[in-house]
Design an enzyme around this catalytic site. Structure first.
Site, short mmCIF file in Angstrom:
data_model
loop_
_atom_site.label_atom_id
_atom_site.label_comp_id
_atom_site.label_asym_id
_atom_site.label_seq_id
_atom_site.Cartn_x
_atom_site.Cartn_y
_atom_site.Cartn_z
N GLY A 82 -55.13 32.63 9.48
CA GLY A 82 -54.16 31.57 9.27
C GLY A 82 -53.55 31.67 7.89
N GLU A 83 -52.60 30.78 7.64
CA GLU A 83 -51.87 30.84 6.38
C GLU A 83 -51.58 29.46 5.85
OE1 GLU A 83 -48.29 33.01 6.86
OE2 GLU A 83 -47.65 32.72 4.78
N GLY A 84 -51.77 29.27 4.57
CA GLY A 84 -51.42 28.00 3.93
C GLY A 84 -50.25 28.25 3.01
N GLY A 85 -50.04 27.35 2.05
CA GLY A 85 -48.92 27.52 1.15
C GLY A 85 -49.20 28.60 0.11
N PHE A 86 -50.43 28.89 -0.10
CA PHE A 86 -50.87 29.67 -1.24
C PHE A 86 -51.58 30.96 -0.80
CE2 PHE A 86 -53.66 29.41 -5.25
CZ PHE A 86 -52.61 29.80 -6.08
N CYS A 89 -55.53 33.92 5.27
CA CYS A 89 -56.97 33.97 5.52
C CYS A 89 -57.30 35.04 6.57
CB CYS A 89 -57.37 32.58 6.00
SG CYS A 89 -59.04 32.21 5.61
N ASP A 197 -55.99 16.25 -0.74
CA ASP A 197 -55.16 16.86 0.29
C ASP A 197 -55.87 16.81 1.64
OD1 ASP A 197 -52.84 18.01 1.20
OD2 ASP A 197 -53.44 20.07 0.73
P1 ADP Z 1 -53.90 27.13 1.19
O1 ADP Z 1 -54.64 26.87 -0.09
O2 ADP Z 1 -52.92 28.23 1.06
O3 ADP Z 1 -53.34 25.90 1.83
P2 ADP Z 1 -55.98 27.03 3.23
O4 ADP Z 1 -57.29 26.81 2.59
O5 ADP Z 1 -55.33 25.86 3.88
O6 ADP Z 1 -54.98 27.72 2.19
O7 ADP Z 1 -56.13 28.21 4.28
C1 ADP Z 1 -55.01 28.72 5.00
C2 ADP Z 1 -55.35 28.88 6.46
O8 ADP Z 1 -56.42 29.80 6.62
C3 ADP Z 1 -55.82 27.61 7.15
O9 ADP Z 1 -54.79 26.82 7.61
C4 ADP Z 1 -56.65 28.19 8.31
O10 ADP Z 1 -55.82 28.59 9.37
C5 ADP Z 1 -57.27 29.42 7.68
N1 ADP Z 1 -58.61 29.14 7.13
C6 ADP Z 1 -58.92 28.63 5.91
N2 ADP Z 1 -60.25 28.53 5.74
C7 ADP Z 1 -60.82 28.98 6.88
C8 ADP Z 1 -62.18 29.14 7.32
N3 ADP Z 1 -63.21 28.80 6.54
N4 ADP Z 1 -62.40 29.65 8.55
C9 ADP Z 1 -61.35 30.00 9.35
N5 ADP Z 1 -60.06 29.88 8.99
C10 ADP Z 1 -59.78 29.38 7.77
#
Ligand code: ADP
Length: 656
Positions: A82-86, A89, A197
């Site tokens: 997955g992907e967040g703003g930063f 993963c 958040d």
């Molecule tokens: P950001 O700091 O960029 O917002 P996140 O922590 O939200 O990053 O992680 C981005 C994405 O990665 C999440 O939306 C999710 O899809 C995936 N992800 C994050 N942590 C985990 C985890 N522990 N197990 C599985 N997927 C994860």
């Protein structure tokens, strides 16, 4: 920890490029409110066009297929998660086949000091946390292009995906989710951490369908409980009104997380957040007035509405505290014992049929599992029944394992071992000979000695090394039929059978040990292969497997998995109305008290370990604790009394 997850799969470019359209990127702006709105407006106009470019995570390159850390560990990269703003993963697999999630941040995106500080803060905060409802931080490393934050994998996605798939959730399900979220938030707030958040997309399901809070990118540690924060940050739909008020409004504090809990509860029950609008500006206007409604075509209970209304109070001081939330009437409704995996795609059946008593018991168990312990029972016998039989209350135990059926309640098991018996290994594991009675005696004498040294200077003493000892993390007393079964924190599983012999099954190993008790010499250790077990052991191995299955699916762990440092098993256990005491063959004494605090005295009485109800484990020289009157950083109820109880219990063993 055994992680049940999908196998690693090769990365495919389709997945790699998949964007999470509804995953709104959090904002973090240090501007006055007016600037903030102007900025927002400008941003909106350009948003559609620029969206892709703005995401820092877009800078993240796919990690190489093998990532090698500086200390020589190799991780194989797998599926894009997955992907967040930063960050993006990816799955990562270590050389033992254990799978993790690696939050991957491109070094190119952390060029300026501010972003660097932000990432460092996220790592520092996340690393300091350990709770059953918080994504576990494992490690952090880098290569030339990326920084990797290795996390416990949550393979069942987040509440956001669940809501998308199901549209709306039932009240019993949301009740359980709320307790798990509140358990984690209570833990954070007690450590002065505000998450800032909290949203459906940041709350993940672990392999056992327990919720875990993740993404500490906007989290902040307050200097003191009454300090305030002024940075405008959060995700539009979830931002609390006092955050929008900025500095002029006096800043914000822990209550912003309570507000976000209210937003999530509403969203899960109704299907969308309460202030949702296309235009972010309208969202903010609605938030400031707490302007939302409960749609008639999506009915929810009156009790749910009361709680949501209180959580979404514009005045942060009028919102319920984390502890108060759980005493709302809404929590008296049907409450399931756990979340099934089928929940991800379809509404579970029969939830409203759960009886009032069963629901109350499930609610109580869930609170204990989430580290929320409210000792309300006045009758001590009641506490004993529900809490002492095992780590869980009696309702999670099959009838045959319930305390009422345990004939030898509170008995001391195998007191004959107090006579001069020797403990001896004749396998190639160890040849050590230990006089266990002597261990009780030495431990008691040392504990007494330390008490006389409380006023002496520390630098005149030799302090013991303080690694966490091997301890019992789960147990079931089935001595009315077979014996006493336990799992150690190195995952080995043992059964102390009623005849005094033990079978110890080693984790990740085809071996098991038969520890045979002899009248004169103590124990003899025979090493066997599980594939080639002597016929007399087969029945016993079946019993061990039965307990292993039972403990793994029903009982929560007391402490996290440690590597096996030595072969340890339970020599003797004693139950009283106040505690259960385990005497281990490595000379340590573990005491599980009925208030869920555990203490282990090791190193012949020189070291002491505390395991909190939320599994935080710390070991210190006993003298330090005696000097300070309690453990550093946590306050154990009646700490000194507990140590005295321990000393007296060991004395009894030493002088029989
Ligand atoms: P950001 O700091 O960029 O917002 P996140 O922590 O939200 O990053 O992680 C981005 C994405 O990665 C999440 O939306 C999710 O899809 C995936 N992800 C994050 N942590 C985990 C985890 N522990 N197990 C599985 N997927 C994860």
């Amino acid at each position: 920890m055994s992680v049940r997850t999908k196998p690693l799969q090769p990365l495919n470019s389709g997945q790699m490029n998949a964007r999470n359209a509804s995953n709104v990127t959090p904002i973090k702006l240090k501007k006055s409110t007016k600037d903030f709105y102007e900025h927002q407006q400008q941003q909106q106009q350009q948003q559609q066009k620029k969206k892709k470019k703005e995401k820092l995570s877009a800078l993240c390159k796919t990690p190489p297929s093998v990532v090698r850390t500086r200390n020589g560990r190799d991780y194989r990269r797998g599926l894009f998660l997955g992907e967040g703003g930063f960050a993006r993963c990816f799955q990562m697999k270590d050389s033992n086949g254990q799978i993790y999630a690696a939050k991957t941040v491109a070094k190119a995106s952390i060029k300026n000091e501010k972003t660097k500080t932000k990432l460092l803060s996220e790592i520092k905060i996340h690393k300091s946390l350990k709770h059953s409802n918080i994504v576990n931080f494992i490690d952090c490393f880098e290569d030339d292009v990326n920084v990797y934050i290795l996390l416990e994998i949550c393979p069942n996605q987040s509440l956001m995906e669940l809501l998308k798939a199901r549209k709306r959730l039932t009240e019993p399900e949301v009740r359980l989710f709320m307790v798990q979220i509140i358990g984690a938030v209570k833990y954070l707030h007690e450590r002065r951490v505000i998450h800032r958040d909290l949203k459906l997309g940041n709350i993940f399901f672990d392999p056992n369908m327990n919720l875990k809070i993740g993404d500490f990118g906007l989290a902040s540690v307050l200097e003191s409980f009454d300090s305030r924060k002024f940075t405008i940050c959060g995700t539009p739909n979830y931002i609390a009104p006092e955050v929008l008020g900025g500095k002029a409004n006096g800043g914000h504090s822990f209550e912003v997380d309570i507000w976000a809990i209210g937003i999530m509860m509403y969203a899960l029950l109704i299907g969308k957040p309460p202030f949702q609008a296309k235009d972010v500006q309208i969202i903010y206007e609605r938030i400031k007035k707490s302007e939302y409604s409960f749609p008639i075509d999506k009915p929810i209970s009156a009790e749910a509405k009361v709680l949501i209304q209180d959580l979404l109070d514009v005045n942060p001081l009028r919102r319920p505290t984390i502890d108060e939330i759980l005493s709302y009437d809404w929590f008296k409704g049907a409450f399931p014992d756990k979340t099934q995996e089928t929940t991800l795609t379809k509404e579970p059946e029969g939830l409203t049929m759960i009886s009032k008593n069963q629901s109350a018991m499930n609610f109580k168990n869930m609170k204990v599992n989430c580290g929320i312990y409210t000792p309300k029972t006045k009758n001590p016998v009641e506490i004993l029944k529900t809490d002492l039989q095992s780590e869980e209350s009696q309702m999670v135990l099959p009838r045959s394992l319930s305390p009422n059926d345990t004939k030898f309640k509170y008995k001391e098991v195998d007191p004959t071992m107090l006579t001069k018996k020797r403990f001896q290994f004749n396998s190639n594991f160890s040849n050590s000979v230990l006089d266990l009675d002597k261990t009780c005696h030495t431990t008691y004498v040392n504990m007494c000695k330390l008490e006389t040294l409380v006023d002496s200077k520390l630098d005149t003493m030799t302090l013991p090394s303080c690694e966490n000892p091997t301890l019992i993390s789960k147990w079931v007393d089935y001595s009315n039929k077979y014996g006493f079964s336990y799992q150690l924190n190195n995952n080995d599983i043992g059964v102390l059978f009623n005849d005094g012999n033990t079978i110890l099954k080693m984790t990740n190993n085809e071996k098991f040990l038969e520890l045979l008790l002899h009248e004169q010499e103590g124990w003899t250790c025979i090493e066997n292969s599980i594939y080639n077990a002597p016929s007399k052991c087969k029945k016993q191995l079946e019993i061990v497997d039965f307990f292993a299955k039972y403990m793994n699916s029903n009982l929560s762990k007391v402490s996290d998995v440690e590597e096996r440092k030595e072969i340890v098993f339970l020599r003797r256990y004693t139950r009283t109305s106040d505690f259960i005491m385990f005497e281990m063959t490595n000379g340590s004494f573990q005491f599980n008290f009925k208030d869920h605090h555990k203490l282990v005295v090791s190193k012949n009485g020189l070291a002491i370990t505390h395991i909190s109800p939320t599994r935080i484990t710390q070991t210190h020289p006993l003298i330090l604790i005696l000097k300070q009157g309690n453990f550093p950083s946590v306050s154990i109820p009646d700490c000194m009394e507990k140590i005295e109880i321990i000393k007296q219990a060991i004395r009894e063993k030493a002088f029989v």
